[in-house]
Motif scaffolding. Structure first.
Motif, PDB file in Angstrom:
ATOM      1  N   GLN A 280      -9.560   0.041   8.754  1.00 18.61           N
ATOM      2  CA  GLN A 280      -8.104   0.116   8.630  1.00 18.61           C
ATOM      3  C   GLN A 280      -7.495   0.561   9.953  1.00 18.61           C
ATOM      4  OE1 GLN A 280      -6.498   2.491   5.320  1.00 18.61           O
ATOM      5  NE2 GLN A 280      -5.024   3.318   6.773  1.00 18.61           N
TER       6      GLN A 280
ATOM      7  N   SER B 201      -8.680  -4.972   0.122  1.00 17.82           N
ATOM      8  CA  SER B 201     -10.003  -4.393  -0.144  1.00 17.82           C
ATOM      9  C   SER B 201     -10.666  -3.900   1.129  1.00 17.82           C
ATOM     10  CB  SER B 201     -10.911  -5.434  -0.812  1.00 17.82           C
ATOM     11  OG  SER B 201     -10.414  -5.806  -2.074  1.00 17.82           O
ATOM     12  N   ARG B 202     -10.521  -4.661   2.192  1.00 19.24           N
ATOM     13  CA  ARG B 202     -11.194  -4.319   3.452  1.00 19.24           C
ATOM     14  C   ARG B 202     -10.781  -2.931   3.927  1.00 19.24           C
ATOM     15  NH1 ARG B 202      -9.174  -8.332   6.291  1.00 19.24           N
ATOM     16  NH2 ARG B 202      -8.204  -7.289   8.036  1.00 19.24           N
ATOM     17  N   TRP B 203      -9.506  -2.609   3.721  1.00 18.38           N
ATOM     18  CA  TRP B 203      -8.994  -1.310   4.147  1.00 18.38           C
ATOM     19  C   TRP B 203      -8.768  -0.354   2.976  1.00 18.38           C
ATOM     20  CZ3 TRP B 203      -4.634  -3.935   7.470  1.00 18.38           C
ATOM     21  CH2 TRP B 203      -5.222  -4.590   8.557  1.00 18.38           C
ATOM     22  N   ASN B 204      -9.153  -0.791   1.758  1.00 16.10           N
ATOM     23  CA  ASN B 204      -9.047   0.057   0.569  1.00 16.10           C
ATOM     24  C   ASN B 204      -7.633   0.605   0.409  1.00 16.10           C
ATOM     25  OD1 ASN B 204      -9.973   1.348  -1.752  1.00 16.10           O
ATOM     26  ND2 ASN B 204     -10.559   3.196  -0.639  1.00 16.10           N
TER      27      ASN B 204
ATOM     28  N   SER C 208      -3.886   1.203  -1.261  1.00 15.43           N
ATOM     29  CA  SER C 208      -3.061   1.296  -2.459  1.00 15.43           C
ATOM     30  C   SER C 208      -1.922   0.277  -2.339  1.00 15.43           C
ATOM     31  CB  SER C 208      -2.476   2.700  -2.595  1.00 15.43           C
ATOM     32  OG  SER C 208      -1.576   2.951  -1.514  1.00 15.43           O
TER      33      SER C 208
ATOM     34  N   GLN D  54      -0.185  -1.198   1.049  1.00 14.10           N
ATOM     35  CA  GLN D  54      -0.020  -2.615   1.333  1.00 14.10           C
ATOM     36  C   GLN D  54       1.427  -2.936   1.688  1.00 14.10           C
ATOM     37  OE1 GLN D  54      -2.106  -5.546  -1.244  1.00 14.10           O
ATOM     38  NE2 GLN D  54      -2.796  -3.750  -2.362  1.00 14.10           N
TER      39      GLN D  54
ATOM     40  N   PRO E  87      -6.906  -8.301  -4.225  1.00 19.50           N
ATOM     41  CA  PRO E  87      -8.104  -7.729  -3.607  1.00 19.50           C
ATOM     42  C   PRO E  87      -9.162  -8.812  -3.411  1.00 19.50           C
ATOM     43  CG  PRO E  87      -8.152  -7.298  -5.946  1.00 19.50           C
ATOM     44  CD  PRO E  87      -6.850  -8.027  -5.679  1.00 19.50           C
TER      45      PRO E  87
END
Length: 550
Positions: free
Chosen positions: A314, A350-353, A355, A359, A384
């Motif tokens: 991220q 998903s790559r940066w997890n 919320s 986003q 995701p």
């Protein structure tokens, strides 16, 4: 061949239409299936054009739909000037151009010039012998005396970048699959043939190109080995860490200086049409520098994107500022195109997890950054990464490196239009990749009815950018970080907008620069209050303010 007449947008007198544009990438195989065979097609794109227009984007980029054996899902082209029957016909493509132009949307197509399919007629001729008319249209080389490949170059898809061909008793080069032989750009006839391809599509009404692997066109004519890359300099930006491709400094199999003259030739073909190109720069060490080289001046490419924001980690506030400052340094005369997701990387949610709030903040950030923007289908829904079982995997990249790297299918699963059936409204047949169950409740229909859905935020952020030329076209300065806050000022024609983003779950404070600022972006959830020159930014909050002019 009679070309359908499509309404033309004013590219000739507005050749800078691409500058600051928002481009929406469509992976047609997964967008909308119109005939129930489980594969998205061009008629499906036409069907969904009103939705695309509702996003407010300036252009679409359509991933390859050319005739292909589909070993790399269209990035292995066997006929550049026709549509694969899987996707429809040339008349279906004409319908896309007409529909898009009628909605004020420009059309960019994905040109894969560095290599073809082994089934292309050019390669079929070239591999016959060493004396045919196309004998040097591809990169052929004799083996070393011990029979091994001519260089140590590696394929991104694993193993050597050379494949033995018994007919010629030579190796041919392939940067990707062995079924994707590399064209020899040192041969001017090859360049001419590819420029004819560009002309074909320009005359058919396209407004520009996304250029796949733009820095891979030329190889070193002397066939020198790549040096090893020190272990501390390796990263997985271009290829997964399990791939030995990361062990080399790719000085000789790509990034060659001869490429600049070809790009000038391509620009000269595009110029009369007012067409624009965005190049994909695939390099883990020098991506931004190459971006700067390829977009400098007025005779090369208009835009390029590197992989800094397509990487695994991220982006921190420090990294965002570092990247933007480096672009200012190495591409001061060029133009970047930013993307967080595409068809080759894990979806950034998903790559940066991230919320949903995170986003939304990143969506607002990319709309405020200097440069143009690429959005990938489903990004506007906050999708995701899908978890695709090995038995359903189609991507040869994932099959080769499973399970450490699961390939690219997780970001390529079908678009979800409605929640009412297991295929998400994508197809009446069995989809080529399964629709992710967790995606169904995030469908377009479901989000249209939820005023707080991320889809509406993307629409508002795009509109916010497009109604403020300073964000699309302006310069920037005062690039700063303070803890997890990244901030910068945009300027155009005497107007100034200050932007600050809290890229964390921790509240923080931001001090406004000198001057009087009027808060903006209430519809984006931006902070509207200040205490003097102090702004309190909660987790993932944004401040945008316009300077009051006296």
């Amino acid at each position: 061949m009679n070309l359908a007449v499509a309404p033309m947008l004013d590219n000739a007198t507005n050749k800078d239409w691409w500058r600051g544009a928002v481009i929406y990438q469509i992976y047609p195989r997964s967008y909308q299936d119109s005939n129930g065979d489980g594969v998205g097609d061009l008629a499906g794109v036409v069907q969904r054009m009103p939705y695309i227009a509702s996003l407010g984007v300036d252009a679409i980029w359509i991933s390859p739909f050319f005739t292909s054996p589909m070993k790399d899902f269209g990035y292995d082209v066997s006929d550049y000037c026709d549509v694969d029957p899987m996707f429809g016909s040339l008349s279906d493509f004409d319908a896309i151009v007409n529909a898009a132009h009628n909605h004020g949307i420009r059309v960019m197509i994905d040109l894969v010039l560095s290599h073809t399919s082994e089934q292309h007629a050019w390669f079929a001729e070239s591999r016959k012998n060493k004396t045919n008319s196309k004998q040097d249209w591809y990169v052929w080389a004799d083996p070393k005396p011990d029979g091994t490949p001519p260089t140590n170059w590696l394929s991104i898809f694993g193993g050597p970048a050379w494949q033995w061909d018994g007919r010629r008793e030579q190796y041919y080069m392939h940067n990707f699959l062995a079924s994707q032989p590399d064209l020899n750009f040192h041969n001017v006839e090859v360049q001419d043939a590819l420029l004819d391809v560009a002309n074909f599509w320009l005359n058919r009404g396209v407004d520009g190109f996304r250029l796949d692997t733009i820095n891979f066109y030329f190889h070193d004519a002397e066939l020198r080995d790549n040096p090893a890359l020190p272990i501390e300099e390796r990263n997985a930006t271009i290829a997964p860490s399990v791939n030995p491709y990361n062990h080399q400094n790719h000085l000789y199999d790509k990034n060659r200086p001869e490429n600049l003259n070809f790009l000038r030739r391509l620009r000269s073909i595009m110029e009369p049409f007012g067409a624009a190109a965005v190049g994909e720069v695939g390099d883990a060490q020098f991506g931004l520098e190459i971006l700067g080289q390829y977009t400098a001046g007025n005779d090369l490419m208009q835009m390029c994107y590197a992989f800094e924001f397509l990487a695994q980690d991220q982006p921190s506030a420090d990294l965002v500022v570092k990247v933007l400052k480096k672009v200012d340094d190495v591409a001061a005369d060029g133009w970047a195109c930013w993307a967080f997701s595409n068809h080759d990387v894990q979806r950034h949610a998903s790559r940066w997890n991230l919320s949903t709030d995170a986003q939304k903040t990143f969506a607002t950030l990319i709309m405020c950054m200097r440069g143009s923007v690429c959005l990938y289908q489903g990004e506007e829904l906050g999708l995701p990464e899908a978890d695709v079982d090995f038995g359903d995997i189609q991507d040869p990249y994932g099959i080769e490196f499973w399970p450490e790297f699961k390939g690219r299918d997780g970001c390529r699963t079908p678009m979800v239009w409605q929640t009412s059936n297991q295929n998400g409204g994508f197809s009446e047949g069995k989809p080529w990749l399964p629709v992710a169950h967790e995606h169904l409740n995030m469908s377009v229909d479901a989000q249209e009815n939820d005023p707080n859905a991320i889809l509406h935020h993307y629409r508002k952020a795009i509109q916010f950018r497009q109604t403020k030329p300073v964000l699309a076209l302006g310069e920037h300065d005062n690039l700063n970080t303070d803890g997890c806050i990244v901030s910068f000022t945009r300027h155009l024609d005497g107007q100034s907008i200050q932007c600050a983003f809290n890229l964390s779950d921790t509240p923080s404070e931001f001090i406004l620069p000198a001057g009087e600022w009027t808060p903006m972006g209430e519809e984006l959830g931006c902070v509207q209050t200040a205490v003097g020159n102090k702004i309190h930014l909660g987790p993932w909050q944004v401040y945008i303010g316009q300077k009051r002019e006296h």
